[in-house]
Design an enzyme around this catalytic site. Structure first.
Site, PDB file in Angstrom:
ATOM      1  NE  ARG A   1      55.031  13.091 -62.602  1.00 30.31           N
ATOM      2  CZ  ARG A   1      55.530  14.226 -63.081  1.00 30.31           C
ATOM      3  NH1 ARG A   1      55.377  14.546 -64.355  1.00 30.31           N
ATOM      4  NH2 ARG A   1      56.173  15.059 -62.304  1.00 30.31           N
TER       5      ARG A   1
ATOM      6  CE  LYS B   1      56.289  18.718 -53.841  1.00 32.70           C
ATOM      7  NZ  LYS B   1      57.551  18.048 -53.533  1.00 32.70           N
TER       8      LYS B   1
ATOM      9  NE  ARG C   1      55.953  11.707 -52.388  1.00 35.87           N
ATOM     10  CZ  ARG C   1      57.122  12.157 -52.821  1.00 35.87           C
ATOM     11  NH1 ARG C   1      57.863  12.929 -52.056  1.00 35.87           N
ATOM     12  NH2 ARG C   1      57.549  11.833 -54.026  1.00 35.87           N
TER      13      ARG C   1
ATOM     14  NE  ARG D   1      57.871  20.785 -66.662  1.00 32.70           N
ATOM     15  CZ  ARG D   1      58.047  20.332 -65.428  1.00 32.70           C
ATOM     16  NH1 ARG D   1      58.115  21.179 -64.420  1.00 32.70           N
ATOM     17  NH2 ARG D   1      58.123  19.050 -65.195  1.00 32.70           N
TER      18      ARG D   1
ATOM     19  NE  ARG E   1      60.610  15.991 -66.509  1.00 31.33           N
ATOM     20  CZ  ARG E   1      60.516  16.312 -65.224  1.00 31.33           C
ATOM     21  NH1 ARG E   1      61.133  17.369 -64.764  1.00 31.33           N
ATOM     22  NH2 ARG E   1      59.796  15.590 -64.407  1.00 31.33           N
TER      23      ARG E   1
HETATM   24  P1  AMP Z   1      60.256  13.365 -55.476  1.00 28.36           P
HETATM   25  O1  AMP Z   1      61.395  14.020 -56.184  1.00 28.36           O
HETATM   26  O2  AMP Z   1      59.879  14.059 -54.194  1.00 28.36           O
HETATM   27  O3  AMP Z   1      59.075  13.097 -56.374  1.00 28.36           O
HETATM   28  O4  AMP Z   1      60.782  11.912 -55.008  1.00 28.36           O
HETATM   29  C1  AMP Z   1      61.296  10.994 -55.934  1.00 28.36           C
HETATM   30  C2  AMP Z   1      61.099   9.592 -55.413  1.00 28.36           C
HETATM   31  O5  AMP Z   1      61.779   9.410 -54.159  1.00 28.36           O
HETATM   32  C3  AMP Z   1      59.662   9.204 -55.124  1.00 28.36           C
HETATM   33  O6  AMP Z   1      58.987   8.752 -56.271  1.00 28.36           O
HETATM   34  C4  AMP Z   1      59.842   8.094 -54.098  1.00 28.36           C
HETATM   35  O7  AMP Z   1      60.234   6.877 -54.720  1.00 28.36           O
HETATM   36  C5  AMP Z   1      61.014   8.581 -53.288  1.00 28.36           C
HETATM   37  N1  AMP Z   1      60.592   9.406 -52.129  1.00 28.36           N
HETATM   38  C6  AMP Z   1      60.868  10.726 -51.905  1.00 28.36           C
HETATM   39  N2  AMP Z   1      60.354  11.142 -50.746  1.00 28.36           N
HETATM   40  C7  AMP Z   1      59.724  10.081 -50.199  1.00 28.36           C
HETATM   41  C8  AMP Z   1      58.978   9.866 -49.005  1.00 28.36           C
HETATM   42  N3  AMP Z   1      58.766  10.870 -48.120  1.00 28.36           N
HETATM   43  N4  AMP Z   1      58.460   8.630 -48.777  1.00 28.36           N
HETATM   44  C9  AMP Z   1      58.669   7.610 -49.643  1.00 28.36           C
HETATM   45  N5  AMP Z   1      59.340   7.738 -50.803  1.00 28.36           N
HETATM   46  C10 AMP Z   1      59.890   8.961 -51.078  1.00 28.36           C
END
Ligand code: AMP
Length: 219
Positions: free
Chosen positions: A164, A10, A85, A121, A153
């Site tokens: 996850r 993504k 989300r 990876r 990682r």
């Molecule tokens: P990501 O890189 O998209 O996995 O986002 C990293 C972290 O940011 C997530 O684990 C959440 O803690 C927070 N986060 C990002 N986008 C959202 C969202 N739309 N709603 C709530 N938390 C978010």
């Protein structure tokens, strides 16, 4: 809007699409991580949530996205990555933009395929480039670009990936249910090559935008 489980490509695809269409890539995760790093008031507020892997509140994230979508560089649209989300966020997004102008692209990949993909990876600890290995005898001299160590990682470990993926499924399923009846909702096979996936995503975007243009003179 691009959605998909961790490891579905993504982030890569969002960046590619932003380049192809010359529109901003709006990644809520990147924005929050940058705020934490810069120790801004927002960053201090969300640091603990990010570290725990939980979600920040719907109110906080929708305010952040609302502000970003109102910026002048959004006139031609953007690639939304990481938002919405939750179903509540999806409902609010419909009030921020015209729902008919929202294209939802889901990168699909089965849990087992993602576990396999992430388990193979490796990231170079010197230059940060990602490699996929067949087995541990691949790249005996380290990173093919700089000779650095190729490491897994911590959060690519199969046990952690399973966790996850479970978290993703719990939150993503209601969001997918929210969008799946729409004509502008599309599912693309995230396990194909990056080039194939980009072409498939662009095919859907171009077709939908053509349809939107035929309905309105705004574009
Ligand atoms: P990501 O890189 O998209 O996995 O986002 C990293 C972290 O940011 C997530 O684990 C959440 O803690 C927070 N986060 C990002 N986008 C959202 C969202 N739309 N709603 C709530 N938390 C978010």
């Amino acid at each position: 809007m691009l959605m998909g489980p961790p490891g579905s490509g993504k982030g890569t695809q969002s960046a590619r699409l932003a380049g192809i269409y010359s529109v901003p890539h709006v990644s809520t995760g990147d924005t929050l991580r940058a705020a934490v790093k810069a120790k801004t008031p927002l960053g201090r507020q969300v640091a603990e949530t990010l570290a725990s892997g939980g979600l920040v509140s719907d109110a906080l994230i929708t305010d952040l996205v609302r502000e970003r979508l109102a910026a002048p560089d959004m006139a031609r649209g953007c690639i939304l990555d990481g938002f919405p989300r939750t179903a509540a966020q999806a409902e609010t997004l419909d009030t921020m933009i015209d729902p008919a102008e929202l294209i939802v692209l889901l990168l699909a990949a089965s849990d087992e395929d993602i576990i396999h993909r992430l388990a193979s990876r490796r990231i170079c600890d010197a230059c940060g480039i990602t490699q996929s290995i067949q087995d541990d005898t691949d790249y005996p001299d380290g990173c093919p670009y700089c000779g650095g160590n190729l490491v897994r990682r911590d959060d690519d470990h199969p046990d952690i990936v399973r966790r996850r993926l479970a978290t993703y499924a719990a939150f993503a399923t209601p969001v997918i249910d929210f969008y799946k009846g729409r004509k502008t909702f599309h599912v693309v096979d995230g396990l194909q090559s990056a080039e194939w996936v980009t072409a498939a995503l662009c095919g859907h975007i171009d077709a939908d935008v053509t349809l939107m243009r035929s309905r309105t003179a705004r574009f």
